[in-house]
Write an enzyme that holds these catalytic residues in place. Structure first.
Site, PDB file in Angstrom:
ATOM      1  N   ARG A  93      56.204 -42.579 -23.853  1.00 17.29           N
ATOM      2  CA  ARG A  93      54.745 -42.561 -23.669  1.00 17.29           C
ATOM      3  C   ARG A  93      54.047 -42.117 -24.975  1.00 17.29           C
ATOM      4  O   ARG A  93      53.134 -41.317 -24.953  1.00 17.29           O
ATOM      5  CB  ARG A  93      54.373 -41.597 -22.540  1.00 17.29           C
ATOM      6  CG  ARG A  93      53.078 -41.949 -21.842  1.00 17.29           C
ATOM      7  CD  ARG A  93      52.574 -40.804 -20.998  1.00 17.29           C
ATOM      8  NE  ARG A  93      51.416 -41.211 -20.208  1.00 17.29           N
ATOM      9  CZ  ARG A  93      50.525 -40.369 -19.716  1.00 17.29           C
ATOM     10  NH1 ARG A  93      50.653 -39.074 -19.909  1.00 17.29           N
ATOM     11  NH2 ARG A  93      49.525 -40.805 -19.017  1.00 17.29           N
ATOM     12  N   ASN A 116      55.776 -35.486 -19.429  1.00 25.05           N
ATOM     13  CA  ASN A 116      55.789 -36.930 -19.178  1.00 25.05           C
ATOM     14  C   ASN A 116      56.806 -37.765 -19.925  1.00 25.05           C
ATOM     15  O   ASN A 116      56.523 -38.922 -20.265  1.00 25.05           O
ATOM     16  CB  ASN A 116      54.383 -37.472 -19.429  1.00 25.05           C
ATOM     17  CG  ASN A 116      53.478 -37.168 -18.257  1.00 25.05           C
ATOM     18  OD1 ASN A 116      53.768 -37.555 -17.129  1.00 25.05           O
ATOM     19  ND2 ASN A 116      52.407 -36.451 -18.501  1.00 25.05           N
ATOM     20  N   GLU A 132      33.435 -43.788   5.590  1.00 26.26           N
ATOM     21  CA  GLU A 132      34.626 -43.155   4.994  1.00 26.26           C
ATOM     22  C   GLU A 132      34.321 -41.715   4.567  1.00 26.26           C
ATOM     23  O   GLU A 132      35.152 -40.829   4.719  1.00 26.26           O
ATOM     24  CB  GLU A 132      35.100 -43.971   3.786  1.00 26.26           C
ATOM     25  CG  GLU A 132      35.772 -45.272   4.182  1.00 26.26           C
ATOM     26  CD  GLU A 132      36.092 -46.161   2.988  1.00 26.26           C
ATOM     27  OE1 GLU A 132      37.204 -46.715   2.955  1.00 26.26           O
ATOM     28  OE2 GLU A 132      35.228 -46.307   2.097  1.00 26.26           O
ATOM     29  N   ASP A 183      44.298 -35.082 -17.442  1.00 29.99           N
ATOM     30  CA  ASP A 183      44.560 -35.445 -18.844  1.00 29.99           C
ATOM     31  C   ASP A 183      43.315 -35.991 -19.545  1.00 29.99           C
ATOM     32  O   ASP A 183      42.547 -36.749 -18.950  1.00 29.99           O
ATOM     33  CB  ASP A 183      45.657 -36.531 -18.810  1.00 29.99           C
ATOM     34  CG  ASP A 183      46.284 -36.750 -20.154  1.00 29.99           C
ATOM     35  OD1 ASP A 183      45.819 -36.165 -21.131  1.00 29.99           O
ATOM     36  OD2 ASP A 183      47.266 -37.530 -20.212  1.00 29.99           O
ATOM     37  N   ASP A 226      62.095 -29.000  -8.687  1.00 29.15           N
ATOM     38  CA  ASP A 226      63.309 -28.242  -8.407  1.00 29.15           C
ATOM     39  C   ASP A 226      62.965 -26.793  -8.104  1.00 29.15           C
ATOM     40  O   ASP A 226      61.842 -26.343  -8.366  1.00 29.15           O
ATOM     41  CB  ASP A 226      64.286 -28.346  -9.584  1.00 29.15           C
ATOM     42  CG  ASP A 226      63.680 -27.869 -10.884  1.00 29.15           C
ATOM     43  OD1 ASP A 226      63.420 -26.660 -10.999  1.00 29.15           O
ATOM     44  OD2 ASP A 226      63.438 -28.690 -11.797  1.00 29.15           O
ATOM     45  N   LYS A 256      47.554 -27.549 -13.868  1.00 27.11           N
ATOM     46  CA  LYS A 256      48.581 -28.563 -13.593  1.00 27.11           C
ATOM     47  C   LYS A 256      49.410 -28.666 -14.866  1.00 27.11           C
ATOM     48  O   LYS A 256      48.887 -28.995 -15.929  1.00 27.11           O
ATOM     49  CB  LYS A 256      47.915 -29.894 -13.267  1.00 27.11           C
ATOM     50  CG  LYS A 256      48.890 -31.030 -13.008  1.00 27.11           C
ATOM     51  CD  LYS A 256      48.124 -32.237 -12.491  1.00 27.11           C
ATOM     52  CE  LYS A 256      48.980 -33.473 -12.392  1.00 27.11           C
ATOM     53  NZ  LYS A 256      48.168 -34.644 -12.028  1.00 27.11           N
ATOM     54  N   TRP A 257      50.696 -28.369 -14.763  1.00 29.77           N
ATOM     55  CA  TRP A 257      51.600 -28.272 -15.923  1.00 29.77           C
ATOM     56  C   TRP A 257      52.478 -29.520 -15.937  1.00 29.77           C
ATOM     57  O   TRP A 257      53.438 -29.613 -15.183  1.00 29.77           O
ATOM     58  CB  TRP A 257      52.449 -27.002 -15.779  1.00 29.77           C
ATOM     59  CG  TRP A 257      53.352 -26.675 -16.916  1.00 29.77           C
ATOM     60  CD1 TRP A 257      54.492 -27.327 -17.274  1.00 29.77           C
ATOM     61  CD2 TRP A 257      53.214 -25.594 -17.828  1.00 29.77           C
ATOM     62  NE1 TRP A 257      55.065 -26.715 -18.356  1.00 29.77           N
ATOM     63  CE2 TRP A 257      54.299 -25.638 -18.720  1.00 29.77           C
ATOM     64  CE3 TRP A 257      52.273 -24.566 -17.982  1.00 29.77           C
ATOM     65  CZ2 TRP A 257      54.483 -24.709 -19.745  1.00 29.77           C
ATOM     66  CZ3 TRP A 257      52.462 -23.639 -18.989  1.00 29.77           C
ATOM     67  CH2 TRP A 257      53.553 -23.719 -19.862  1.00 29.77           C
ATOM     68  N   ASP A 258      52.138 -30.460 -16.794  1.00 33.70           N
ATOM     69  CA  ASP A 258      52.767 -31.782 -16.746  1.00 33.70           C
ATOM     70  C   ASP A 258      53.889 -31.910 -17.796  1.00 33.70           C
ATOM     71  O   ASP A 258      53.991 -31.097 -18.727  1.00 33.70           O
ATOM     72  CB  ASP A 258      51.682 -32.839 -16.989  1.00 33.70           C
ATOM     73  CG  ASP A 258      51.989 -34.170 -16.311  1.00 33.70           C
ATOM     74  OD1 ASP A 258      53.145 -34.384 -15.933  1.00 33.70           O
ATOM     75  OD2 ASP A 258      51.066 -35.003 -16.193  1.00 33.70           O
ATOM     76  N   GLY A 308      54.724 -37.008 -11.956  1.00 31.00           N
ATOM     77  CA  GLY A 308      55.022 -36.868 -10.535  1.00 31.00           C
ATOM     78  C   GLY A 308      56.147 -35.871 -10.373  1.00 31.00           C
ATOM     79  O   GLY A 308      56.093 -34.754 -10.883  1.00 31.00           O
TER      80      GLY A 308
HETATM   81  C1  DGJ Z   1      51.437 -37.812 -15.009  1.00 30.19           C
HETATM   82  C2  DGJ Z   1      50.971 -37.116 -13.761  1.00 30.19           C
HETATM   83  O1  DGJ Z   1      51.909 -37.187 -12.762  1.00 30.19           O
HETATM   84  C3  DGJ Z   1      49.637 -37.722 -13.346  1.00 30.19           C
HETATM   85  O2  DGJ Z   1      49.218 -37.178 -12.140  1.00 30.19           O
HETATM   86  C4  DGJ Z   1      48.638 -37.476 -14.446  1.00 30.19           C
HETATM   87  O3  DGJ Z   1      48.431 -36.109 -14.582  1.00 30.19           O
HETATM   88  C5  DGJ Z   1      49.149 -38.075 -15.734  1.00 30.19           C
HETATM   89  N1  DGJ Z   1      50.474 -37.643 -16.041  1.00 30.19           N
HETATM   90  C6  DGJ Z   1      48.228 -37.740 -16.871  1.00 30.19           C
HETATM   91  O4  DGJ Z   1      48.711 -38.151 -18.075  1.00 30.19           O
END
Ligand code: DGJ
Length: 746
Positions: free
Chosen positions: A444, A481, A615, A368, A535, A477-479, A530
């Site tokens: 958010r 929120n 590490e 993001d 699903d 990555k298709w978010d 997350g």
């Molecule tokens: C929620 C995601 O699960 C995180 O990994 C991250 O991408 C944030 N959103 C970014 O806003």
């Protein structure tokens, strides 16, 4: 042939490798459910239907004077409403005349030698596995409505995929109030229900409850499948364990609101029905139209939960996930989110990537904040053009430099959302869900775009294509929120507002279908804060999903444990993050974090520059180790060796041919004055002989010598390893963890 119709007995039987499912056209044409369980060859089970004069259970008008048949207790394939069955229905309709009634009786059927597909919705497919479909047509007793019940069968995988379609063959509109995908009416059995509840940062906690009389309901009213409940449940016999006993899984391929309702009735019978949910769902079905439900996957095991899980894992990997990465090992990635949050520029990202490349990491994912005026979560969503203040050479410049390091490049999007502070919202405020005359609740600081609208989808599609066509992107990555509320579809009349949530999901699927078809080489990872949309519907488009925003390895143990009941390891996004962990503040060793992340797609999400040389050496070793074991972890069988309650949690990956296995142990509690622990393994060949290689954290080296001496030159057979087990000491320290590589020698 998996599907058999006995014309004389009017019985439909579906045989899979180990199970049998049987239905019967009973009295008055009611499609009765007879049996779902362990395979029974060659038997008509219609004697199981019980008839009796039960008080307050009405009888069909035409049955007079016989009072022994009632919908109120007969097990049915797809129970209707309003005409004498008072239990939870699978379908509720308001007929054209305003009456609340649905009473479907057998009309015809058809069997075909391929799996059915559902227009606009995800469904299982097969590649020359001999999938078959049974379609049974029912007709309402009084109106011109037809109901088609679909049963897709994957015989070898013990999987039955059910769906329903309502067809309006009348010349009047009917209103659908509820239409589920499948129902299981068990006349016999004492069932408990295993389901998966949670919240943001705590998804899919396994909870097993005894079904009390009345209705136990699991549902999401949040617009998505949700963190709070997963759209799947398992009915278990009280004595069912991981390795024995009867259990029956029900999993919905759907990413929106759902309901799973289990009712234990007055006769102690259990009915479970699942499908589209939410109290607000309604659908106006016009003359000539069809309405398809999402698909529900049913599987039965009489050998415990792990066998049931394996059925789902195999089906999801082979028959639901698609695309170039479906069965391929996923690149080890590093994501900048927990390393930088919004505070990054090209220099920082390149520094992370450079360090990562040196340590064997294969892909840099920019999360993001790369677009619009996105310096925090208050602004920018919807404006998918690069922020040059952060990335002066644009995305292409960054992508080229990352590829020059020998790495792939991935990018974050949240296409279904908009901030009010964005050019998109300023231009099209009406594209976001909000109820006229009310202020929408923000989540958010963002609102949800109405993906049910073609115009909105087309715009988002163009914006994403513009980015993907100009820059080499290997991963998205298709978010997503926030939860969805304030739903009001401006392009729908008031009597159709109940359709908006389902139309939203159909729109998301359509957009994903178009993008994945146009960019087949891109790896898509689903995400919703997350695992809020983890699903099987999403897995049809994105073969992996970020499992949880809680990256604490110890918290992840229970999250990944719950996830594993239905979903395969290759679907589980899991990263090593910093210690102390950003969500919990807990400190865990890097080795432990690595072992937990290896029970997933594996990657990193921290500032590698902050690690010590020691590490960094361990990171190099971990990336190598993940590669070494990827075939086992991604393609092997997964076994939950423990539950979540003991002093340690253990799981195992075993090769399908029993050649090798990787055992993983993480201590959640260390104790003084302990003798050591014993752990029985699974999935090995009882007659084969194996050696053990202990993979310990360098800090545990002292114990390694002890273990090596104990097991030195010792060859153990599979029978011993599975029945007597392995013994290991109580390691001291903070959350110690180790792996054991079990290798076949002869
Ligand atoms: C929620 C995601 O699960 C995180 O990994 C991250 O991408 C944030 N959103 C970014 O806003």
């Amino acid at each position: 042939m998996a599907i058999i119709y006995d014309e004389k007995a009017q019985t439909f039987t579906i045989h899979t490798r180990l199970t049998t499912y049987q239905m019967h056209v009973g009295r008055f044409g009611v499609l009765e459910h007879l049996y779902y369980g362990r395979r029974i060859d060659d038997c008509n089970l219609d004697y199981l239907i019980r008839q009796s004069d039960v008080g307050f259970s009405p009888n069909f008008y035409e049955s007079a004077p016989d009072r022994t048949y009632s919908l109120d207790f007969v097990p049915q394939e797809y129970p209707g409403c309003g005409v004498g069955d008072f239990r939870v229905p699978s379908i509720e309709l308001v007929q054209a005349d305003g009456s609340f009634a649905a009473d479907f009786r057998y009309e015809s059927h058809n069997i075909c030698q391929k799996l059915y597909q559902i227009p606009g919705l995800p469904a299982i497919y097969d590649e020359n596995e001999g999938g078959e479909t049974l379609k049974i047509c029912l007709k309402d007793a009084a109106s011109d409505l037809r109901l088609e019940l679909y049963y897709g069968v994957l015989e070898e995988k013990d999987m039955i995929a059910r769906a329903a379609c309502l067809v309006n063959i009348s010349n009047q509109t009917v209103s659908i109030q509820k239409i589920h995908s499948a129902c299981l009416d068990f006349a016999f059995g004492d069932w408990e229900m295993l389901h998966f509840y949670g919240r943001h940062c705590m998804e899919r906690m396994a909870e097993r409850v005894k079904l009390a009389h009345g209705v136990t309901a699991i549902e999401s009213r949040r617009g998505t499948s949700s963190h709070q409940h997963n759209p799947g449940a398992i009915l278990c016999a009280p004595d069912a364990t991981e390795t024995s006993g009867e259990c029956c899984g029900l999993l919905l391929l759907y990413s929106g609101e759902f309901a799973i309702e289990a009712e234990c009735d007055q006769m102690d019978q259990v009915r479970v029905t699942l499908g589209l949910g939410g109290n607000d769902f309604t659908w106006q079905l016009e003359p000539g139209e069809r309405f398809y439900t999402p698909q529900a996957l049913l599987s039965f095991s009489d050998r415990g939960l792990e066998h049931l899980s394996h059925n789902y894992h195999d089906t999801i990997r082979h028959n639901i996930c698609r695309g170039a990465y479906k069965l391929a090992r996923r690149p080890i990635l590093i994501n900048n989110w927990e390393a930088t949050y919004f505070d990054f520029d090209e220099e920082k990202i390149l520094a992370i990537a450079k360090q990562a490349a040196e340590l064997g990491i294969e892909m840099m994912v920019l999360d993001d904040g790369w677009f619009g005026a996105r310096d925090g979560d208050e602004a920018g969503l919807g404006d998918w053009s690069v922020n040059y203040a952060k990335l002066p050479h644009g995305l292409s410049g960054l992508s080229e430099k990352i590829h020059a390091l020998g790495m792939k490049f991935g990018l974050w999007f949240e296409p279904e959302m908009v901030n009010e502070d964005s050019d998109l919202y300023r231009a099209h405020p009406d594209w976001a869900f909000q109820i006229p005359g009310r202020k929408p609740a923000r989540g958010r600081f963002q609102l949800v775009l109405d993906m049910g609208r073609k115009q909105v989808r087309e715009y988002i599609f163009e914006q994403i294509c513009k980015v993907l066509d100009q820059t080499k992107i290997d991963y998205i990555k298709w978010d997503f929120n926030r939860s969805i509320c304030d739903v009001y579809a401006r392009d729908l009349p008031k009597e159709r507002q109940g359709e908006a949530r389902h139309r939203f999901v159909l729109g998301v699927y359509e957009l994903l279908e178009q993008l994945t078809a146009r960019y087949p080489e891109i790896l898509f990872e689903g995400c919703s804060g997350g695992g809020g949309r983890f699903d099987a519907g999403m897995l049809h488009y994105t073969p992996q999903i970020w499992c949880s925003d809680d990256t604490d390895a110890i918290e992840r143990l229970a999250i990944q444990h719950g996830t594993s009941f239905f979903y395969p390891i290759s679907a589980v996004g899991a990263h090593i993050s910093a210690s102390p962990n950003h969500q919990t503040g807990r400190k865990t060793p890097l080795n432990t974090r690595g072992i937990v992340a290896m029970a997933g797609t594996f990657g990193y999400e921290l500032d590698l520059g902050k690690l010590s040389d020691c590490e960094k050496m361990l990171v190099r070793e971990q990336t190598h180790r993940f590669g070494q074991f990827a075939d086992l972890t991604q393609n092997g069988k997964y076994f939950r060796l423990t539950g979540t309650q003991g002093d340690f949690m253990a799981w195992e990956f075993a090769a399908k041919d029993g050649e090798s296995a990787l055992v993983n142990v993480v201590f959640t509690h260390v104790r003084a004055n302990e003798l050591g622990k014993c752990l029985r393994l699974r999935g090995l060949n009882p007659d084969a002989h194996y050696t053990l290689e202990w993979i310990l954290d360098p800090q545990m080296e002292q114990r390694k010598a002890e273990l090596d001496t104990k097991y030195e030159n010792r060859i153990l057979n599979g029978e011993a390893l599975m029945n007597a087990g392995i013994v290991f000491p109580m390691f001291g320290g903070v959350y110690p963890a180790f792996q054991v590589w079990i290798k076949k020698v002869r």
